[in-house]
Design a protein around this motif. Structure first.
Motif, PDB file in Angstrom:
ATOM      1  N   LYS A   1      -9.749   2.947   2.466  1.00  0.00           N
ATOM      2  CA  LYS A   1     -10.226   3.126   1.130  1.00  0.00           C
ATOM      3  C   LYS A   1      -9.199   2.119   0.319  1.00  0.00           C
ATOM      4  N   GLN A   2      -8.037   2.109   0.398  1.00  0.00           N
ATOM      5  CA  GLN A   2      -7.100   1.456  -0.442  1.00  0.00           C
ATOM      6  C   GLN A   2      -7.092  -0.211  -0.212  1.00  0.00           C
TER       7      GLN A   2
ATOM      8  N   ARG B   1      -5.654  11.267   2.932  1.00  0.00           N
ATOM      9  CA  ARG B   1      -5.041  10.234   2.155  1.00  0.00           C
ATOM     10  C   ARG B   1      -6.223   9.552   1.426  1.00  0.00           C
ATOM     11  N   MET B   2      -7.500   9.440   1.746  1.00  0.00           N
ATOM     12  CA  MET B   2      -8.497   8.811   1.295  1.00  0.00           C
ATOM     13  C   MET B   2      -9.116   9.626  -0.004  1.00  0.00           C
TER      14      MET B   2
ATOM     15  N   PRO C   1      12.047   2.092   7.588  1.00  0.00           N
ATOM     16  CA  PRO C   1      12.264   3.108   8.532  1.00  0.00           C
ATOM     17  C   PRO C   1      10.811   3.668   9.055  1.00  0.00           C
ATOM     18  N   GLY C   2      10.688   3.990  10.035  1.00  0.00           N
ATOM     19  CA  GLY C   2       9.121   4.588  10.540  1.00  0.00           C
ATOM     20  C   GLY C   2       8.109   3.552  10.881  1.00  0.00           C
TER      21      GLY C   2
ATOM     22  N   ILE D   1       0.628   2.307   6.391  1.00  0.00           N
ATOM     23  CA  ILE D   1       0.598   3.614   5.767  1.00  0.00           C
ATOM     24  C   ILE D   1      -0.782   3.256   4.960  1.00  0.00           C
ATOM     25  N   ALA D   2      -1.523   2.162   4.868  1.00  0.00           N
ATOM     26  CA  ALA D   2      -2.510   1.938   4.199  1.00  0.00           C
ATOM     27  C   ALA D   2      -3.726   2.727   4.740  1.00  0.00           C
ATOM     28  N   THR D   3      -4.782   3.115   3.782  1.00  0.00           N
ATOM     29  CA  THR D   3      -5.996   3.824   4.291  1.00  0.00           C
ATOM     30  C   THR D   3      -7.071   2.772   4.232  1.00  0.00           C
TER      31      THR D   3
ATOM     32  N   TYR E   1     -14.215   5.863  10.016  1.00  0.00           N
ATOM     33  CA  TYR E   1     -14.268   5.392   8.574  1.00  0.00           C
ATOM     34  C   TYR E   1     -15.997   4.621   8.314  1.00  0.00           C
TER      35      TYR E   1
ATOM     36  N   ARG F   1      -1.698   9.644  16.886  1.00  0.00           N
ATOM     37  CA  ARG F   1      -0.575   8.770  16.392  1.00  0.00           C
ATOM     38  C   ARG F   1       0.401   9.331  15.521  1.00  0.00           C
ATOM     39  N   ILE F   2      -0.404  10.192  14.575  1.00  0.00           N
ATOM     40  CA  ILE F   2       0.731  10.804  13.387  1.00  0.00           C
ATOM     41  C   ILE F   2       1.632  11.718  13.777  1.00  0.00           C
TER      42      ILE F   2
ATOM     43  N   THR G   1       0.817   1.798  12.740  1.00  0.00           N
ATOM     44  CA  THR G   1       1.721   2.714  12.664  1.00  0.00           C
ATOM     45  C   THR G   1       1.212   4.397  12.782  1.00  0.00           C
ATOM     46  N   ARG G   2       0.141   4.385  12.256  1.00  0.00           N
ATOM     47  CA  ARG G   2      -0.482   5.748  12.003  1.00  0.00           C
ATOM     48  C   ARG G   2      -2.075   5.532  12.747  1.00  0.00           C
TER      49      ARG G   2
ATOM     50  N   PHE H   1       0.919  -1.390   0.054  1.00  0.00           N
ATOM     51  CA  PHE H   1      -0.168   0.054  -0.019  1.00  0.00           C
ATOM     52  C   PHE H   1       0.828   1.397   0.071  1.00  0.00           C
ATOM     53  N   GLY H   2       2.199   0.974   0.087  1.00  0.00           N
ATOM     54  CA  GLY H   2       3.126   2.268   0.324  1.00  0.00           C
ATOM     55  C   GLY H   2       4.263   1.827   0.788  1.00  0.00           C
ATOM     56  N   CYS H   3       5.379   2.615   0.161  1.00  0.00           N
ATOM     57  CA  CYS H   3       6.626   2.232   0.345  1.00  0.00           C
ATOM     58  C   CYS H   3       7.607   3.120   1.095  1.00  0.00           C
TER      59      CYS H   3
ATOM     60  N   PHE I   1       5.547  11.961   2.073  1.00  0.00           N
ATOM     61  CA  PHE I   1       4.674  10.925   1.583  1.00  0.00           C
ATOM     62  C   PHE I   1       3.163  11.250   2.061  1.00  0.00           C
TER      63      PHE I   1
ATOM     64  N   GLY J   1       7.439   5.590  -2.181  1.00  0.00           N
ATOM     65  CA  GLY J   1       6.102   6.256  -1.687  1.00  0.00           C
ATOM     66  C   GLY J   1       4.919   5.460  -2.226  1.00  0.00           C
ATOM     67  N   LYS J   2       4.234   6.025  -3.017  1.00  0.00           N
ATOM     68  CA  LYS J   2       2.812   5.240  -3.605  1.00  0.00           C
ATOM     69  C   LYS J   2       3.195   4.033  -4.193  1.00  0.00           C
TER      70      LYS J   2
ATOM     71  N   VAL K   1       4.809   9.741  14.291  1.00  0.00           N
ATOM     72  CA  VAL K   1       5.386   9.127  13.172  1.00  0.00           C
ATOM     73  C   VAL K   1       6.521   9.753  13.004  1.00  0.00           C
ATOM     74  N   GLU K   2       7.521   9.046  12.610  1.00  0.00           N
ATOM     75  CA  GLU K   2       8.901   9.522  12.141  1.00  0.00           C
ATOM     76  C   GLU K   2       8.641  10.340  10.762  1.00  0.00           C
TER      77      GLU K   2
ATOM     78  N   TYR L   1      -5.691  13.361   8.575  1.00  0.00           N
ATOM     79  CA  TYR L   1      -4.531  12.465   7.829  1.00  0.00           C
ATOM     80  C   TYR L   1      -5.173  11.266   7.132  1.00  0.00           C
ATOM     81  N   MET L   2      -5.986  10.720   7.829  1.00  0.00           N
ATOM     82  CA  MET L   2      -6.713   9.355   7.078  1.00  0.00           C
ATOM     83  C   MET L   2      -7.717   9.968   5.999  1.00  0.00           C
TER      84      MET L   2
END
Lengths: 300, 300
Positions: free
Chosen positions: A183-184, B258-259, A241-242, A179-181, B217, B288-289, A208-209, A143-145, B299, A149-150, B292-293, B254-255
């Protein structure tokens, strides 16, 4: 019968980023506690090069110590053919092959191109079948790198199709860096499930988020039945990272059970396993349920 | 035009549980920083009895200090008619009346029965209209109560119908203790939106069990367009044991962004406001955001 299957990956993804080496005996204790909570599939270790991830150097020993555990399927992560050569000397019944959706992540994670990686995968399929080893093909950073990035869903779908064609028994779609939402997740997993009618699809989630549970819900809505999480949310990829912790198994079980989605897991015993998992790491535990007052109370 | 409206409640719900009194000037600074991030509606304070919630004793002063801020609608929470008597002496243009979905919570929170509370609400509707004050009717513990446990959706729906009938201009459905599941949110909000075709519906979210974004969501999927959150996730109800922070505004922004869901909010400036909000409280920030590093990286 449970409505969903939860694969706990804490002994592998949860610990691999930990600097202080956890003894094989403690890893075995964690696996045993997870088994006691009725988790039936556990990613126990990784046959990665010991110099690259020293924490996983005892892969054979961990599997050996777990041989007496019954009613459990153990999975080992395999990054390359050398790892497979080690794995097939053990009694492992299932392997999780990892290829990334981006070239940069694949180089950082596995040290080779996606094509070379895929060529190696094709080489082990026949032998795995002969040895009666189930093969999961997981796609990292779907979903993201952190480097590129995308990530285009087209790349992921292409890998899914090729892995099925090559003989994978299960596909894992991994949100390696959280990093996924939702929706993704809903869009990609709907498409993956449509393609992969014949074989099971797992989603591997990080928090993570804070979107871990939102993504789990979106995946469930898309029709996903297999979820990879980590007790107490310990973990994170050393080459991403992160990336903070995995989604906490107990948070997912709590949400699903309260939604009427049966997991088959004993929540009390899972919390015990989560407490033990957290005690093995220096990572801040992300599991939210463990922090809630009267967490073992009657409500819910 | 934004796709959704976010009402930040950090000056009220975020601070009301804080033991150390925050100065009116600092509250005004927080509101100003939120305004700079393009948040256009803020729950600024509460006209609750000063002995019950000393942190809100300066309600009039906070509103006075904010009079010069433009392009902003301020909301004040009103627990009873006495609060309304105070509110109408100010220049407030919108009030948020709170009634709980359970008798026990209503007694603990407001000190009276739901019926007495509702009778008071009906008394202020006509006067509010005359004074051109918009009336939001919020229903606390709509998904679960720390005292009574499960809450029947029938009770919530009944209050929604009665509040609309009585003349509410907006309905707020509150997950006061962060106990809702996405399934509950989707089912209840779908029904509420169906009933309340003519007036806007807000959802008020907490992140106690990590389900805040999952619930946001689910609400979005149900058709909700108004979300009540708190910068940095500060907050928690003083009369709801175990209630941790509100859902962090920045996590939701953020969410959503990104959506592809437009919030109209400047994320960088919102993070500044969130940092400031966190600095005002002894609560552990839940956003949470912010953890995040490279949180302000490219991104996303």
């Amino acid at each position: 019968m449970p409505d969903v299957q939860i694969i706990d990956v804490s002994p592998r993804d949860g610990l691999q980023n930990e600097q202080v080496i956890v003894s094989s005996e403690k890893k075995r204790m964690l696996i045993e506690m997870l088994v006691k909570s009725n988790i039936r599939k556990i990613e126990a270790t990784s046959f990665v090069h010991p110099l690259k991830v020293p924490q996983m150097a005892d892969a054979e020993q961990v599997l050996k110590l777990c041989e007496e555990l019954s009613e459990i399927e153990l999975v080992a992560l395999i990054p390359n053919l050398k790892g497979f050569q080690r794995a097939k000397q053990t009694k492992i019944s299932e392997i999780n092959w990892v290829t990334a959706a981006t070239e940069t992540f694949n180089y950082k994670n596995i040290g080779m191109s996606i094509e070379d990686n895929f060529a190696q995968f094709k080489q082990l399929v026949q032998e795995s079948r002969t040895l009666n080893i189930t093969i999961c093909f997981s796609i990292a950073v779907s979903f993201g790198c952190p480097y590129e990035g995308k990530v285009s869903p087209v790349k992921v779908i292409s890998l899914v199709e090729r892995a099925i064609e090559a003989g994978a028994n299960r596909i894992g779609i991994a949100d390696t860096i959280g990093i996924a939402t939702p929706k993704q997740v809903k869009e990609l997993l709907t498409e993956v499930l449509h393609i992969a009618k014949s074989i099971p699809i797992a989603i591997h989630l990080h928090d993570t988020r804070g979107m871990g549970l939102a993504n789990a819900y979106a995946a469930l809505e898309a029709g996903v039945k297999i979820f990879e999480t980590s007790a107490s949310g310990i973990g994170g990829c050393p080459f991403a990272p992160g990336a903070a912790g995995n989604l906490a198994t107990e948070d997912l079980v709590y949400m699903f059970e309260r939604m009427g989605v049966k997991t088959g897991i004993d929540f009390e015993k899972l919390l015990d396993a989560a407490d033990f998992a957290a005690s093995l790491t220096s990572n801040r535990s992300l599991g939210r349920i463990r922090q809630v007052e009267k967490k073992r109370g009657s409500f819910g």
